[in-house]
Write an enzyme that holds these catalytic residues in place. Structure first.
Site, short mmCIF file in Angstrom:
data_model
loop_
_atom_site.label_atom_id
_atom_site.label_comp_id
_atom_site.label_asym_id
_atom_site.label_seq_id
_atom_site.Cartn_x
_atom_site.Cartn_y
_atom_site.Cartn_z
N ARG A 178 -10.29 -11.61 1.21
CA ARG A 178 -11.06 -12.70 0.59
C ARG A 178 -10.29 -14.01 0.63
O ARG A 178 -10.88 -15.09 0.66
CB ARG A 178 -11.48 -12.29 -0.84
N LYS A 191 0.84 -1.19 0.00
CA LYS A 191 0.00 0.00 0.00
C LYS A 191 0.88 1.25 0.00
O LYS A 191 2.05 1.18 0.39
CB LYS A 191 -0.87 0.02 1.27
N1 BES Z 1 -8.30 -3.88 4.08
C1 BES Z 1 -8.39 -3.45 2.74
C2 BES Z 1 -9.67 -2.65 2.47
C3 BES Z 1 -9.69 -1.25 3.01
C4 BES Z 1 -9.00 -0.24 2.39
C5 BES Z 1 -10.46 -0.95 4.12
C6 BES Z 1 -9.03 1.04 2.88
C7 BES Z 1 -10.51 0.34 4.60
C8 BES Z 1 -9.80 1.34 3.99
C9 BES Z 1 -8.38 -4.64 1.78
O1 BES Z 1 -7.60 -5.71 2.18
C10 BES Z 1 -7.83 -4.16 0.49
O2 BES Z 1 -6.70 -3.79 0.47
N2 BES Z 1 -8.66 -4.16 -0.55
C11 BES Z 1 -8.26 -3.73 -1.83
C12 BES Z 1 -8.75 -4.73 -2.83
C13 BES Z 1 -8.17 -4.56 -4.21
C14 BES Z 1 -6.68 -4.81 -4.19
C15 BES Z 1 -8.85 -5.53 -5.15
C16 BES Z 1 -8.88 -2.34 -2.08
O3 BES Z 1 -10.00 -2.12 -1.64
O4 BES Z 1 -8.20 -1.51 -2.66
MN MN Z 2 -5.54 -5.45 1.61
#
Ligand code: BES
Ligand code: MN
Ligand code: ZN
Length: 439
Positions: A297, A223
């Site tokens: 997931r 991230k």
């Molecule tokens: N934990 C995150 C989702 C999230 C992001 C929650 C920001 C709260 C604030 C999740 O694991 C994630 O990173 N999801 C990605 C999925 C994508 C890579 C398909 C997302 O939402 O960007």
């Molecule tokens: Mn994630």
């Protein structure tokens, strides 16, 4: 804190007066024994009562008041809403090795009318929420998968629950290659926690599954730096099912409830999963990991296969799963996807009644097109920005065909950012209300 019902004001130091002439939520304290709070010209409803109660609690503590006497307002569930709001206001973030915050002075709230049962229910939910908030707010160097497992074991002791914690080797034997692909880059050992409460001899259990990523760095698909600290909240699904269990066990409800928490830390490392890796889930379906940041997931799918062994009446998973749900719904409603419309309707109703609302998003065959893979049965990410929450939900749906299932995406509702950063305790009120309605 103490909440009670007593027609006379004698016990309480301060008499609260709801004043229709004052602007909504405005307070005036006479410095002696009367606290006026404005109702404005609106007819009071659930939300205004909740706001008034929070203002009352804050004002009482500001003026060092110990006890309040409250007349009734014509709002259904008045006692419950006020009790829960004031009890919630008592939650304080524990600062690690820093000075402990000042105690609130407000100790007693006396209602002119109402039922003791409303107070008991509100306090059980508030203590479940306090647990959920505390776990969420803890930093990830304290709240590890091991810490969550210990929390569950302590709760099992306190409420006489059945608790089982599976270790990495146990999960490996069960074939949970998807879950283990997320934890393998971290030094923190993964856990799969199950906690069961039996309040009914015969009924099939309600099963809640909570995403417990104690820190989500994104893994090799790292991230960006902005707000990365907030990824300590990526275990709020886990914290909310633990909080719900706490509320249900405290109320001694006549239901059977099992909670399951897959918990891991998602880190980049020489031995972490890499984009393009293919893993085999417990269900036998293979997954191409296109993005290591779509890890929720990957752990949930194995947990959702695992829970079939409980012969569930329904399964509800709770997860901070997608940033997309925040774009779609903001922070007031959790996203909900289901494979059974009756379950959706029950959750929508419970959400309204508990002021912890959900909004339904679609699951259709069409979304499956978006995460096809040339190298496995499916990919864990679509690689595009379309319908991110429904894509994640559709991925999970491939593992929940044998039972009635709902998925709650709480990425927008589990915590607030900014100056008041902190966990909210949601969706403990929703889940507890749903379980109460099913009794
Ligand atoms: N934990 C995150 C989702 C999230 C992001 C929650 C920001 C709260 C604030 C999740 O694991 C994630 O990173 N999801 C990605 C999925 C994508 C890579 C398909 C997302 O939402 O960007
Ligand atoms: Mn994630
Ligand atoms: Zn995550």
């Amino acid at each position: 804190m103490e909440f009670k019902i007593n027609k006379s004001a004698t016990e309480a130091q301060i008499q609260v007066v709801f004043d229709e002439m004052l602007k909504l939520n405005k307070v005036e304290f006479d410095g002696a024994n009367k606290l006026k709070i404005g109702l404005g010209d609106q007819i009071p409803n659930d939300k205004t009562v909740q706001k008034l109660a929070i203002t009352l609690a804050k004002t009482a503590n500001q003026f060092n008041l110990k006890a309040l006497f409250l007349p009734m307002l014509e709002v259904e569930n008045f006692v419950e809403i006020v009790t829960q709001a004031i009890a919630n206001n008592d939650y304080q973030i524990q600062k690690i090795e820093l000075e402990t915050p000042e105690e609130n002075t407000l100790q007693t709230v006396v209602f002119e009318q109402g039922e003791q049962a409303s107070i008991d229910k509100a306090l059980a939910i508030a203590s479940g929420m306090a647990l959920t908030r505390r776990l969420g707010d803890l930093p990830s160097n304290v709240c590890t998968p091991t810490y969550l497992a210990e929390t569950a074991q302590n709760m099992a002791q306190e409420f006489n629950l059945a608790c089982q914690v599976l270790e990495e080797s146990d999960m490996s034997k069960l074939g949970m290659g998807s879950l283990l692909s997320v934890s393998k880059g971290s030094i923190e050992p993964p856990k799969l926690i199950s906690l069961s409460y039996q309040g009914n001899d015969s009924a099939q259990p309600i099963v809640l599954v909570g995403k417990g990523v104690t820190f989500d760095s994104g893994g090799i698909s790292l991230k960006s730096g902005a707000s990365m600290d907030e990824m300590k909240y990526d275990m709020c699904g886990a914290a909310s099912v633990l909080g719900t269990m706490h509320a249900v066990a405290e109320m001694k409800l006549k239901v059977n409830l099992t909670i399951v928490v897959p918990t891991v830390e998602n880190m980049p490392a020489h031995n972490a999963s890499k984009p393009g890796d293919v893993v085999k889930s417990m269900s036998g379906q293979t997954i191409e990991i296109l993005n290591t940041d779509a890890e929720g997931r990957l752990i949930l799918c194995d947990a959702l296969t695992y829970v079939a062994k409980f012969n569930p009446a329904v399964v509800i998973d709770v997860a901070t799963l997608t940033g997309a749900v925040i774009v779609a719904l903001g922070k007031h409603h959790s996203g909900m996807m289901v494979n059974d419309q009756d379950l959706a309707d029950d959750l929508i109703k419970a959400g309204k009644n508990s002021m912890d609302t959900v909004w339904q998003l679609p699951l259709d065959e069409e979304f499956n097109e978006l995460f096809k893979s040339n190298f496995a049965d499916m990919a864990n990410s679509s690689g595009c920005r379309e319908a991110g929450s429904s894509v994640a939900g559709s991925f999970l749906a491939k593992f929940t065909k044998d039972y009635c299932w709902a998925h709650l995406d709480i990425a927008g509702t589990a915590w607030v950012s900014g100056a008041k950063k902190g966990a909210t305790g949601r969706p403990v009120p929703l889940l507890t209300q749903y379980i109460l309605d099913s009794v």
